[in-house]
Design a protein around this motif. Sequence first.
Motif, mmCIF file in Angstrom:
data_model
loop_
_atom_site.group_PDB
_atom_site.id
_atom_site.type_symbol
_atom_site.label_atom_id
_atom_site.label_comp_id
_atom_site.label_asym_id
_atom_site.label_seq_id
_atom_site.Cartn_x
_atom_site.Cartn_y
_atom_site.Cartn_z
ATOM 1 N N PRO A 51 42.971 24.732 47.315
ATOM 2 C CA PRO A 51 43.204 24.722 45.875
ATOM 3 C C PRO A 51 44.680 25.016 45.588
ATOM 4 N N THR A 52 45.146 24.518 44.459
ATOM 5 C CA THR A 52 46.547 24.729 44.081
ATOM 6 C C THR A 52 46.618 25.449 42.745
ATOM 7 N N LEU A 53 47.765 26.045 42.510
ATOM 8 C CA LEU A 53 48.032 26.757 41.263
ATOM 9 C C LEU A 53 49.465 26.440 40.873
ATOM 10 N N ASP A 54 49.665 25.990 39.648
ATOM 11 C CA ASP A 54 51.009 25.761 39.125
ATOM 12 C C ASP A 54 51.347 26.916 38.204
ATOM 13 N N LEU A 55 52.460 27.588 38.521
ATOM 14 C CA LEU A 55 52.926 28.723 37.721
ATOM 15 C C LEU A 55 54.233 28.360 37.032
ATOM 16 N N PRO A 56 54.520 28.990 35.887
ATOM 17 C CA PRO A 56 55.876 28.884 35.360
ATOM 18 C C PRO A 56 56.787 29.747 36.235
ATOM 19 N N THR A 57 58.074 29.743 35.973
ATOM 20 C CA THR A 57 58.995 30.542 36.782
ATOM 21 C C THR A 57 58.786 32.041 36.598
ATOM 22 N N CYS A 58 57.949 32.447 35.663
ATOM 23 C CA CYS A 58 57.638 33.863 35.394
ATOM 24 C C CYS A 58 58.843 34.619 34.830
ATOM 25 N N LEU A 59 59.834 33.899 34.343
ATOM 26 C CA LEU A 59 60.982 34.500 33.670
ATOM 27 C C LEU A 59 60.893 34.169 32.190
ATOM 28 N N GLU A 60 61.342 35.080 31.361
ATOM 29 C CA GLU A 60 61.369 34.785 29.937
ATOM 30 C C GLU A 60 62.320 33.609 29.710
ATOM 31 N N PRO A 61 61.830 32.514 29.123
ATOM 32 C CA PRO A 61 62.694 31.335 28.952
ATOM 33 C C PRO A 61 63.922 31.649 28.089
ATOM 34 N N GLN A 95 47.739 36.847 46.565
ATOM 35 C CA GLN A 95 46.951 36.968 47.789
ATOM 36 C C GLN A 95 46.419 35.603 48.188
ATOM 37 N N GLY A 96 46.536 35.295 49.461
ATOM 38 C CA GLY A 96 45.983 34.068 49.993
ATOM 39 C C GLY A 96 46.886 32.852 49.882
ATOM 40 N N VAL A 97 48.122 33.023 49.439
ATOM 41 C CA VAL A 97 49.002 31.864 49.336
ATOM 42 C C VAL A 97 49.256 31.310 50.730
ATOM 43 N N GLU A 98 49.030 30.027 50.862
ATOM 44 C CA GLU A 98 49.259 29.345 52.128
ATOM 45 C C GLU A 98 50.654 28.726 52.140
ATOM 46 N N GLU A 99 51.077 28.235 50.985
ATOM 47 C CA GLU A 99 52.369 27.553 50.918
ATOM 48 C C GLU A 99 52.937 27.657 49.506
ATOM 49 N N TRP A 100 54.236 27.915 49.419
ATOM 50 C CA TRP A 100 54.949 27.902 48.138
ATOM 51 C C TRP A 100 55.685 26.577 48.044
ATOM 52 N N ALA A 101 55.700 25.975 46.884
ATOM 53 C CA ALA A 101 56.455 24.742 46.658
ATOM 54 C C ALA A 101 57.182 24.859 45.326
ATOM 55 N N PRO A 102 58.193 25.735 45.274
ATOM 56 C CA PRO A 102 58.932 25.878 44.021
ATOM 57 C C PRO A 102 59.835 24.665 43.800
ATOM 58 N N PRO A 103 60.319 24.492 42.578
ATOM 59 C CA PRO A 103 61.298 23.428 42.355
ATOM 60 C C PRO A 103 62.557 23.711 43.172
ATOM 61 N N ARG A 104 63.410 22.726 43.293
ATOM 62 C CA ARG A 104 64.676 22.944 44.004
ATOM 63 C C ARG A 104 65.503 23.976 43.260
ATOM 64 N N SER A 105 66.205 24.793 44.017
ATOM 65 C CA SER A 105 67.123 25.750 43.390
ATOM 66 C C SER A 105 68.192 24.969 42.631
ATOM 67 N N HIS A 106 68.722 25.575 41.606
ATOM 68 C CA HIS A 106 69.697 24.895 40.743
ATOM 69 C C HIS A 106 70.872 25.828 40.492
ATOM 70 N N PHE A 119 65.111 30.313 44.527
ATOM 71 C CA PHE A 119 63.800 30.737 45.011
ATOM 72 C C PHE A 119 63.899 31.034 46.500
ATOM 73 N N SER A 120 63.216 32.081 46.936
ATOM 74 C CA SER A 120 63.060 32.354 48.362
ATOM 75 C C SER A 120 61.678 32.976 48.540
ATOM 76 N N TRP A 121 61.078 32.735 49.686
ATOM 77 C CA TRP A 121 59.719 33.233 49.883
ATOM 78 C C TRP A 121 59.463 33.596 51.324
ATOM 79 N N GLN A 122 58.506 34.491 51.446
ATOM 80 C CA GLN A 122 58.021 34.911 52.755
ATOM 81 C C GLN A 122 56.571 35.319 52.562
ATOM 82 N N GLY A 123 55.700 34.644 53.267
ATOM 83 C CA GLY A 123 54.279 34.967 53.163
ATOM 84 C C GLY A 123 53.757 34.802 51.747
ATOM 85 N N GLU A 124 53.126 35.844 51.237
ATOM 86 C CA GLU A 124 52.503 35.795 49.923
ATOM 87 C C GLU A 124 53.470 36.107 48.782
#
Length: 169
Positions: A51-61, A95-106, A119-124
């Motif tokens: 399953p996938t989940l699309d999130l906003p950047t979680c920053l106040e626009p 919890q349970g994130v298998e893969e992050w696919a954020p937009p390209r950094s800008h 964006f940078s990620w490690q594990g969950e």
Amino acid sequence: IWIGKRLNDIVPGARLEGIEAPETAEAEALFSVRARFALDPIQEAGDDEPPTLDLPTCLEPLMMEKRFVPRPERGEPQHLPAAVVRRDEVTVRIQGVEEWAPPRSHVERTAFGSYSLTFSWQGEELAIRREVEVMPQIVAPERYGEFVRFCREVDSVESAPVRTSVVRP
């Protein structure tokens, strides 16, 4: 209540479960808030796909266009009387994130200001960092179109979703 509403403005569908704001006596200390929230169930992608989940950047626009572009064209200079200087960092842990696919950094530096979203990620955990600096200035009418493009580009970058693939529990 206010923080729960603001969280829902930033991450639609979020339900606040807990919040911490460490106290500090230092005047120059960074303001830090840790929020724990739940989202509605994740949409299933199919039998063979996680399953996938699309999130906003979680920053106040920043809403640069709404803030700085009162009309599409100008015959007179645009005055920007106040600086916008922000450095924001959000860490998202799912919890349970298998893969992050954020937009390209800008990263963008213009005569009007600078903006970066990385964006940078490690594990969950996914770290989202934003820096913006637009200093007080006067934008000449002949450069106004360039300025409008800068504001729209920032808004476009911030609205791109962060996609995750989640391992089924």
